[in-house]
Design an enzyme around this catalytic site. Structure first.
Site, PDB file in Angstrom:
ATOM      1  N   HIS A  54       9.319 -14.898 -14.385  1.00  0.00           N
ATOM      2  CA  HIS A  54       9.689 -13.511 -14.088  1.00  0.00           C
ATOM      3  C   HIS A  54      11.208 -13.437 -13.929  1.00  0.00           C
ATOM      4  CE1 HIS A  54       5.448 -13.766 -12.928  1.00  0.00           C
ATOM      5  NE2 HIS A  54       5.382 -12.467 -13.154  1.00  0.00           N
ATOM      6  N   THR A  71      13.668  -9.513 -12.411  1.00  0.00           N
ATOM      7  CA  THR A  71      13.934  -9.214 -11.003  1.00  0.00           C
ATOM      8  C   THR A  71      14.848 -10.258 -10.391  1.00  0.00           C
ATOM      9  OG1 THR A  71      11.765  -8.166 -10.823  1.00  0.00           O
ATOM     10  CG2 THR A  71      12.861  -8.763  -8.774  1.00  0.00           C
ATOM     11  N   LEU A 120       1.000  -9.167  -4.025  1.00  0.00           N
ATOM     12  CA  LEU A 120       1.950  -8.172  -3.549  1.00  0.00           C
ATOM     13  C   LEU A 120       1.466  -7.495  -2.271  1.00  0.00           C
ATOM     14  CD1 LEU A 120       3.102  -6.659  -6.948  1.00  0.00           C
ATOM     15  CD2 LEU A 120       4.380  -8.168  -5.420  1.00  0.00           C
ATOM     16  N   GLY A 173       6.155  -2.940  -6.313  1.00  0.00           N
ATOM     17  CA  GLY A 173       4.744  -3.329  -6.262  1.00  0.00           C
ATOM     18  C   GLY A 173       4.266  -3.570  -4.847  1.00  0.00           C
ATOM     19  N   ASN A 210      13.738  -0.860  -8.287  1.00  0.00           N
ATOM     20  CA  ASN A 210      14.168  -0.914  -9.697  1.00  0.00           C
ATOM     21  C   ASN A 210      13.319  -0.020 -10.598  1.00  0.00           C
ATOM     22  OD1 ASN A 210      11.799  -2.316 -10.509  1.00  0.00           O
ATOM     23  ND2 ASN A 210      12.772  -4.318 -10.215  1.00  0.00           N
ATOM     24  N   ILE A 214      10.537  -0.236 -12.089  1.00  0.00           N
ATOM     25  CA  ILE A 214       9.889  -0.826 -13.272  1.00  0.00           C
ATOM     26  C   ILE A 214       8.701  -1.661 -12.813  1.00  0.00           C
ATOM     27  CG2 ILE A 214      10.130  -2.561 -15.093  1.00  0.00           C
ATOM     28  CD1 ILE A 214      11.414  -0.001 -15.900  1.00  0.00           C
ATOM     29  N   HIS A 221      10.275  -8.071 -16.948  1.00  0.00           N
ATOM     30  CA  HIS A 221       9.643  -8.399 -15.675  1.00  0.00           C
ATOM     31  C   HIS A 221       8.954  -9.752 -15.726  1.00  0.00           C
ATOM     32  CE1 HIS A 221       7.210  -7.890 -12.003  1.00  0.00           C
ATOM     33  NE2 HIS A 221       6.230  -8.415 -12.715  1.00  0.00           N
ATOM     34  N   GLU A 268      -7.804  -3.583   8.890  1.00  0.00           N
ATOM     35  CA  GLU A 268      -8.284  -4.961   8.801  1.00  0.00           C
ATOM     36  C   GLU A 268      -7.420  -5.838   7.905  1.00  0.00           C
ATOM     37  OE1 GLU A 268     -11.949  -2.378   9.577  1.00  0.00           O
ATOM     38  OE2 GLU A 268     -10.202  -2.318   8.256  1.00  0.00           O
ATOM     39  N   HIS A 273     -23.645  -1.612   6.571  1.00  0.00           N
ATOM     40  CA  HIS A 273     -23.062  -2.405   7.649  1.00  0.00           C
ATOM     41  C   HIS A 273     -23.743  -3.756   7.825  1.00  0.00           C
ATOM     42  CE1 HIS A 273     -20.861   1.173   8.553  1.00  0.00           C
ATOM     43  NE2 HIS A 273     -20.422   0.747   9.720  1.00  0.00           N
ATOM     44  N   ARG A 332     -24.974  -9.232  16.908  1.00  0.00           N
ATOM     45  CA  ARG A 332     -24.971  -8.020  17.728  1.00  0.00           C
ATOM     46  C   ARG A 332     -26.122  -8.069  18.724  1.00  0.00           C
ATOM     47  NH1 ARG A 332     -27.775  -2.880  17.536  1.00  0.00           N
ATOM     48  NH2 ARG A 332     -26.486  -1.228  18.458  1.00  0.00           N
TER      49      ARG A 332
END
Length: 670
Positions: free
Chosen positions: A11, A14, A101, A144, A173, A175, A253, A409, A471, A518
């Site tokens: 990459h 960047t 990301l 991102g 940027n 892009i 990129h 979470e 659940h 539970r």
């Protein structure tokens, strides 16, 4: 550019355009010492856009960390110190593993949280900016990162907490891989962060399209001077600047720029177009000398401050030494609660009691739940809430022990990674097991890094009852057990819960997730009437029950019933029913497959002899992951479909997880 060309992939765009910004941070603003990458007093730098790993590697090289030009030549090659994405524990100077990301910025929020909590624990009375436990967290993130939902969770929490030790540079940027970001978003990023309580600055492009280094420097001065709220600098850049033909293109990129484009870029920069990996000795000497000098000066001042603090606070100094060792106090084993047979107790409630007992011994243990504290039983100090000094809420404390994560979470799990990376905290976070799906990417990174994070996942099966299939987790145990490096613990009763929690907290190991009921479960006696002590739970799997048989005790059982969690007592009741028919059944409680699989073969074969091929697994989840223990002649009594909205009793009967159903299957095998 040369590194990507050598590798043939990477990459570059960047990394090329961000080089001036990263150089500025490392040379002028980041407090670090290349001679000691693990110096506790350092600032942390997180490259959230981990695909641009060369941004970090090159600054580590230029400031004198143990990286060489040969390491750059080996970029992305097997075994190199320069993998495709930065990996914590692999490359000196890398503070956290990044790549997915959004994870970096969320983890950095956890780092900032840890700095505030640990300072308050060890040096609460020092004026702001004077404690050896004060440090900043710098983040470099991309478009991102900002688009990923986890970053919104993180930004909301950081702004609410007023984490003034956090500085983010957003590489704007515009892009992405598919082209302009306008294809997917049109939001005002600075406006959003301002609305979330951040200090926001903007730095536009320089006249030639490059990063405005002077403007960024001014913005960083202001950001580091702002201590009452987190800061973000929305910095415009041109991806792949100054490469002719590649500037501001999506192709730059994630693809090599090509030899000719690199030659032309070097010409623009006034560099030797024929030289590769050129690092003039005088340049390297100047950059490393500056960084090392700054680092040595800062570390020397910090060491003097730490010595003075230790002299003034011997008890706190002893606590710091003990926490750094990774070991609990000497009397920690004696603090484990013991539950007597009596009224049934849900393992989530037993875990809460055990957690509170452990917290009295371990001030480094802190955390909370994703708005489910009352259900997860994770609140160890109700009167101590991690909140900013400006909060007027009852129990608010900048170094509070109970984190109110909110319904976030994914962020919770990533921030726990940042807290654990400090080395001075044992973080925990709770939610329902079914919502572990929301946490999974960050849990995976914790497993990859081997961090001592503790997940409290309750409502662990169809046993939660009427809330229904949305659940009721059925595939989650198998899915989580499939993750390398993650230990999944599903204890059978209150005492197994305490025994297994004490094993986890007695050592700084990797991440562990507890799967807790539970519904209330019987507290089984420790011994007598065929029962064996629960101490064996620390081994992951052990013989919990076997019909007394006099001399026959030395012979193999007729059938082995292997169960976890709430199904163990069902298996024991079935074994007792079989005993009345002179069928000798052994019940193996298996709270943690990972721990059991790590035991020597001699032990495992004592518990589950290879000669006994008649085996039954009972678990209120899918059978996937159990067939290696079942073998060709075994049977699984599991839940292979989604649950339903009904009482726990009705659901266990419907899916055949009862004493009678288990005994019938075992009887047929025998």
């Amino acid at each position: 550019m040369d590194a990507v060309e050598e590798a043939g992939h990477g990459h570059p765009g960047t990394a090329v355009s961000l080089a001036p910004a990263a150089h500025l941070v490392f040379q002028r603003f980041l407090r670090h010492d290349p001679a000691d990458p693990a110096w506790p007093g350092r600032d942390r730098f997180v490259l959230s856009c981990g695909h641009s790993s060369l941004t970090l590697y090159i600054q580590l090289l230029l400031t004198g960390y143990p990286l060489t030009l040969d390491d750059l030549r080996d970029y992305r090659k097997k075994g190199s110190l320069t993998p495709a994405h930065p990996e914590w524990g692999h490359t000196p100077g890398v503070e956290t593993t990044t790549g997915p990301l959004g994870q970096g910025i969320a983890t950095a929020v956890g780092m900032a949280m840890a700095a505030r909590r640990e300072r308050g624990l060890l040096d609460p009375d020092a004026p702001e900016g004077t404690s050896p436990f004060d440090h900043r967290v710098f983040v470099l993130c991309s478009d991102g990162d900002i688009q990923e939902g986890i970053s919104a969770e993180a930004a909301s929490f950081a702004g609410h907490q007023k984490l003034g030790n956090l500085v983010v540079i957003h590489d704007d940027n515009r892009i992405s891989i598919e082209g302009s970001t306008e294809l997917a978003t049109s939001e005002d990023v600075g406006g959003r962060y301002a609305a979330q309580g951040w200090h926001v600055q903007r730095v536009e492009l320089a006249a030639d399209g490059d990063v405005d280094v002077a403007g960024l420097s001014e913005a960083l001065e202001a950001a580091t001077g702002e201590t009452s709220r987190p800061s973000i600098i929305v910095m415009r850049s041109t991806i792949a600047w100054p490469v002719p033909g590649a500037k501001n293109t999506a192709a730059s990129h994630g693809s090599a720029l090509g030899a000719e484009a690199v030659r032309r870029a070097k010409a623009v920069l006034g560099a030797d177009t024929d030289a590769t990996f050129a690092l003039p000795a005088d340049v390297y000497e100047a950059t490393t000398r500056t960084a090392r000098s700054r680092g040595a000066t800062a570390r020397g001042a910090w060491e003097r401050a730490l010595t003075g603090w230790a002299r003034a606070h011997p008890d706190r100094s002893a606590l710091l030494t003990r926490i750094r060792s990774g070991r609990p106090p000497a009397d920690f084993p004696d603090a484990r609660p013991v539950f007597r047979p009596g009224p049934p107790v849900a393992t989530r409630k037993a875990f809460g009691q055990a957690l509170r007992a452990a917290a009295l011994q371990l001030p480094e243990l802190w955390g909370g739940s994703a708005d489910l504290g009352d259900s997860n039983h994770t609140t160890v100090e109700p009167a101590s809430s991690f909140l900013p000094a400006s909060s007027t809420l009852p129990g608010a404390d900048p170094a509070g022990r109970t984190i109110h994560w909110g319904i976030r979470e994914h962020f919770m799990a990533a921030a726990m990674n940042g807290i654990a990376l400090s080395g001075l905290s044992r973080p925990y976070g709770g939610t329902f097991l079914v919502f572990s799906d929301y946490m999974r990417p960050a849990v995976r990174l914790a497993a990859l890094m081997g961090l001592p994070t503790l997940y409290v996942w309750t409502h662990d099966s169809i046993g939660l009852g009427e809330d229904g299939p949305t659940h009721q987790p059925v595939e989650h145990l198998a899915s989580l057990r499939a993750m390398p490096g993650l230990d999944v613990v599903r204890p059978a009763d209150a005492n197994e819960t305490a025994v297994t929690l004490w094993r986890v907290l007695s050592n700084r190991g990797g991440p562990v997730g507890f799967s807790l009921s539970r519904q209330d479960l019987p507290v089984l006696p420790e011994e007598g009437d065929g029962l064996r002590p629960t101490e064996g739970a620390a081994l992951g799997g052990y013989i919990r029950y076997e019909m007394p048989a006099g001399e026959e005790e030395r012979s193999a059982p007729d059938v082995i019933l292997i169960a976890t969690g709430s199904e163990v007592w069902v298996a024991i009741e079935a074994a007792r029913a079989l005993a009345a028919e002179s069928i000798r059944a052994r019940v193996v409680s298996m709270p943690c497959r990972e721990w059991f699989d790590a035991q020597p073969a001699s032990y495992r074969e004592t518990v589950i002899p290879p000669s006994v091929r008649r085996r039954v697994v009972i678990e209120a989840g899918v059978s996937q992951g159990w067939h290696d223990l079942l073998g060709l002649e075994g049977r699984a009594i599991c839940v292979e479909n989604f649950g339903a909205s009904a009482s726990a009793r009705e659901l266990f009967e419907h899916f055949g997880i009862t004493r009678e159903a288990v005994a019938e299957v075992a009887r047929a095998l025998v």
